[in-house]
Design an enzyme around this catalytic site. Structure first.
Site, PDB file in Angstrom:
ATOM      1  CB  THR A  12     -48.426 -31.991  36.195  1.00 13.92           C
ATOM      2  OG1 THR A  12     -48.774 -32.760  37.335  1.00 13.92           O
ATOM      3  CG2 THR A  12     -48.768 -32.793  34.943  1.00 13.92           C
ATOM      4  CG  ASP A  13     -46.664 -34.167  40.549  1.00 14.42           C
ATOM      5  OD1 ASP A  13     -47.581 -33.612  39.913  1.00 14.42           O
ATOM      6  OD2 ASP A  13     -46.772 -34.457  41.757  1.00 14.42           O
ATOM      7  CG  ASP A  62     -60.827 -19.936  26.779  1.00 17.31           C
ATOM      8  OD1 ASP A  62     -59.818 -20.642  26.582  1.00 17.31           O
ATOM      9  OD2 ASP A  62     -61.934 -20.392  27.094  1.00 17.31           O
ATOM     10  CE1 TYR A 109     -61.380 -29.339  32.073  1.00 14.86           C
ATOM     11  CE2 TYR A 109     -59.916 -30.848  33.225  1.00 14.86           C
ATOM     12  CZ  TYR A 109     -61.177 -30.499  32.791  1.00 14.86           C
ATOM     13  OH  TYR A 109     -62.237 -31.319  33.061  1.00 14.86           O
ATOM     14  CE1 TYR A 143     -53.938 -31.214  35.026  1.00 16.07           C
ATOM     15  CE2 TYR A 143     -52.697 -33.009  36.044  1.00 16.07           C
ATOM     16  CZ  TYR A 143     -52.875 -31.652  35.809  1.00 16.07           C
ATOM     17  OH  TYR A 143     -51.998 -30.747  36.347  1.00 16.07           O
TER      18      TYR A 143
HETATM   19  N1  LIG Z   1     -52.456 -27.074  41.358  1.00 13.60           N
HETATM   20  C1  LIG Z   1     -51.692 -28.153  41.410  1.00 13.60           C
HETATM   21  O1  LIG Z   1     -51.747 -28.928  42.351  1.00 13.60           O
HETATM   22  C2  LIG Z   1     -50.697 -28.442  40.303  1.00 13.60           C
HETATM   23  C3  LIG Z   1     -49.920 -29.613  40.349  1.00 13.60           C
HETATM   24  C4  LIG Z   1     -48.993 -29.862  39.327  1.00 13.60           C
HETATM   25  C5  LIG Z   1     -48.855 -28.961  38.293  1.00 13.60           C
HETATM   26  N2  LIG Z   1     -49.630 -27.847  38.270  1.00 13.60           N
HETATM   27  C6  LIG Z   1     -49.457 -26.918  37.158  1.00 13.60           C
HETATM   28  O2  LIG Z   1     -48.996 -25.682  37.661  1.00 13.60           O
HETATM   29  C7  LIG Z   1     -49.511 -24.605  36.871  1.00 13.60           C
HETATM   30  C8  LIG Z   1     -50.200 -23.590  37.779  1.00 13.60           C
HETATM   31  O3  LIG Z   1     -51.289 -24.208  38.440  1.00 13.60           O
HETATM   32  P1  LIG Z   1     -52.118 -23.495  39.596  1.00 13.60           P
HETATM   33  O4  LIG Z   1     -51.957 -24.297  40.814  1.00 13.60           O
HETATM   34  O5  LIG Z   1     -51.787 -22.041  39.627  1.00 13.60           O
HETATM   35  O6  LIG Z   1     -53.570 -23.749  39.041  1.00 13.60           O
HETATM   36  P2  LIG Z   1     -54.909 -22.883  39.285  1.00 13.60           P
HETATM   37  O7  LIG Z   1     -54.837 -22.166  40.562  1.00 13.60           O
HETATM   38  O8  LIG Z   1     -56.032 -23.822  39.007  1.00 13.60           O
HETATM   39  O9  LIG Z   1     -54.794 -21.811  38.113  1.00 13.60           O
HETATM   40  C9  LIG Z   1     -55.013 -22.149  36.780  1.00 13.60           C
HETATM   41  C10 LIG Z   1     -55.735 -20.989  36.171  1.00 13.60           C
HETATM   42  O10 LIG Z   1     -55.925 -21.264  34.787  1.00 13.60           O
HETATM   43  C11 LIG Z   1     -57.249 -20.829  34.470  1.00 13.60           C
HETATM   44  N3  LIG Z   1     -57.721 -21.471  33.263  1.00 13.60           N
HETATM   45  C12 LIG Z   1     -58.254 -22.708  33.104  1.00 13.60           C
HETATM   46  N4  LIG Z   1     -58.593 -22.901  31.830  1.00 13.60           N
HETATM   47  C13 LIG Z   1     -58.299 -21.753  31.168  1.00 13.60           C
HETATM   48  C14 LIG Z   1     -58.444 -21.322  29.837  1.00 13.60           C
HETATM   49  N5  LIG Z   1     -58.969 -22.118  28.900  1.00 13.60           N
HETATM   50  N6  LIG Z   1     -58.041 -20.071  29.515  1.00 13.60           N
HETATM   51  C15 LIG Z   1     -57.513 -19.258  30.449  1.00 13.60           C
HETATM   52  N7  LIG Z   1     -57.339 -19.606  31.729  1.00 13.60           N
HETATM   53  C16 LIG Z   1     -57.740 -20.850  32.081  1.00 13.60           C
HETATM   54  C17 LIG Z   1     -58.071 -21.199  35.688  1.00 13.60           C
HETATM   55  O11 LIG Z   1     -59.298 -20.490  35.691  1.00 13.60           O
HETATM   56  P3  LIG Z   1     -60.582 -21.158  36.400  1.00 13.60           P
HETATM   57  O12 LIG Z   1     -60.243 -21.250  37.865  1.00 13.60           O
HETATM   58  O13 LIG Z   1     -61.666 -20.186  36.097  1.00 13.60           O
HETATM   59  O14 LIG Z   1     -60.755 -22.503  35.757  1.00 13.60           O
HETATM   60  C18 LIG Z   1     -57.132 -20.749  36.796  1.00 13.60           C
HETATM   61  O15 LIG Z   1     -57.276 -19.391  37.101  1.00 13.60           O
HETATM   62  C19 LIG Z   1     -50.448 -25.268  35.852  1.00 13.60           C
HETATM   63  O16 LIG Z   1     -49.745 -25.504  34.660  1.00 13.60           O
HETATM   64  C20 LIG Z   1     -50.777 -26.594  36.480  1.00 13.60           C
HETATM   65  O17 LIG Z   1     -51.138 -27.595  35.544  1.00 13.60           O
HETATM   66  C21 LIG Z   1     -50.534 -27.558  39.258  1.00 13.60           C
END
Ligand SMILES: NC(=O)c1ccc[n+]([C@@H]2O[C@H](COP(=O)([O-])OP(=O)(O)OC[C@H]3O[C@@H](n4cnc5c(N)ncnc54)[C@H](OP(=O)(O)O)[C@@H]3O)[C@@H](O)[C@H]2O)c1
Length: 299
Positions: free
Chosen positions: A107-108, A42, A67, A131
């Site tokens: 993020t955007d 974590d 998150y 968020y």
């Molecule tokens: N997804 C989008 O649309 C989006 C848009 C803009 C920016 N971003 C950014 O892009 C990056 C990658 O996002 P992604 O799309 O790959 O997101 P994702 O698929 O939700 O992956 C995030 C991972 O982080 C894990 N996580 C959450 N809380 C945690 C903690 N306390 N300790 C360790 N792991 C934790 C989640 O586990 P759980 O699934 O078990 O919670 C998940 O496996 C992030 O920084 C995100 O904020 C994403």
């Protein structure tokens, strides 16, 4: 003969959509990769993060953990702030101690969406919800504790890693709603730049290997409404559910979101990083991977 030292990277959030691609891409390039998913570590657990970074002896620390529950964060802002803000502060402090390079994603949604054209790095953030504030705090902490972190802002991430997870991604949500055969309403007045996780991983590794630091936007390269994006997904998936456009007045959510949050990749292009694949190509690639994974899964 002197052996070339193997470069080491530690990746947090290795179980997420982007994280799995990063692990794969750095391994493909010959790096020694130590990846942690949420079950194994974590990121809010400061002593364990410190220990993991020290033991790995990694030159590069990548934080793909986040998150990401935009609406739920309005009910539990502290949980969002702990993972997206304070955990990044800790990572940055540990990186400074270990003299490691931090790569962090944002993020955007740090923008309020009033600009009306793709955001560049010089635009002023104005986050609209819990968020978005927590993610902006993460950027600030990385920049406060380190002189040269690499912070990459992205938008609407989708990748094969989201196929079978409970939260999934927008493509999975659309395909599930289509399967349920119910009318689907998607906002046509909100515009983003959906970004393909495998393409992001390649370009992140390019930035790291070129030793580029600072703030970069890495969106999918196309500004598109969520409604048009849904149409594209259905067209490429060969399904025709009852899809209707809606707008933010009709479709209310707990968190306010920027109306126009597409990102400009101009700075990335100028750094000599390859342009993102066209969205149509990325969605097609995703659906191919999905077909393969689904077939593979059921055997
Ligand atoms: N997804 C989008 O649309 C989006 C848009 C803009 C920016 N971003 C950014 O892009 C990056 C990658 O996002 P992604 O799309 O790959 O997101 P994702 O698929 O939700 O992956 C995030 C991972 O982080 C894990 N996580 C959450 N809380 C945690 C903690 N306390 N300790 C360790 N792991 C934790 C989640 O586990 P759980 O699934 O078990 O919670 C998940 O496996 C992030 O920084 C995100 O904020 C994403």
């Amino acid at each position: 003969m002197l052996q070339k030292m193997q470069r080491k990277v530690i990746i947090f959030g290795g179980g997420g959509q982007l994280g799995v691609e990063l692990c794969r891409e750095f391994e493909r390039r010959g790096w020694f990769v130590r990846g942690f998913d949420r079950q194994t570590l974590d990121i809010a657990d400061a002593p364990r993060v410190e220990q993991a970074i020290a033991q790995s002896e990694a030159q590069v620390v990548i934080n793909a953990a986040a998150y990401n529950q935009v609406d739920i964060a309005e009910r539990e802002p502290l949980a969002a702030y702990q993972a997206n803000g304070l955990a990044v502060r800790n990572l940055a402090m540990v990186c400074r101690q270990a003299d490691a390079q931090l790569v962090h994603y944002s993020t955007d949604y740090v923008f309020d969406g009033t600009k009306g054209s793709p955001y560049v790095e010089a635009d002023t953030p104005h986050p609209l919800g819990a968020y978005a504030v927590s993610k902006f705090a993460g950027e600030l902490y990385a920049q406060a504790y380190l002189s040269d972190p690499l912070v990459i802002r992205t938008s609407g991430v989708f990748g094969p890693g989201g196929m079978f997870t409970p939260r999934g991604n927008f493509v999975e949500l659309m395909l599930r709603l289509a399967r349920e055969n119910r009318p689907i309403r998607v906002v046509a007045d909100h515009i983003a730049s959906p970004t393909y996780a495998p393409a992001m991983a390649v370009r992140t590794a390019d930035l790291v290997e070129k030793n580029l630091r600072g703030l970069y936007h890495m969106g999918g390269g196309e500004a598109i409404s969520w409604y048009d994006y849904a149409k594209l997904i259905f067209e490429l998936a060969g399904v025709s559910p009852a899809l209707q456009p809606t707008d933010e007045r009709e479709y209310r959510t707990a968190a306010r979101r920027p109306k126009f949050s597409a990102l400009s990749n101009t700075k990335l292009d100028a750094a000599g990083i390859a342009p993102m694949p066209p969205l149509r190509e990325a969605v097609r690639d995703y659906l191919e991977a999905r077909k393969y994974a689904t077939a593979h899964r059921s055997t």
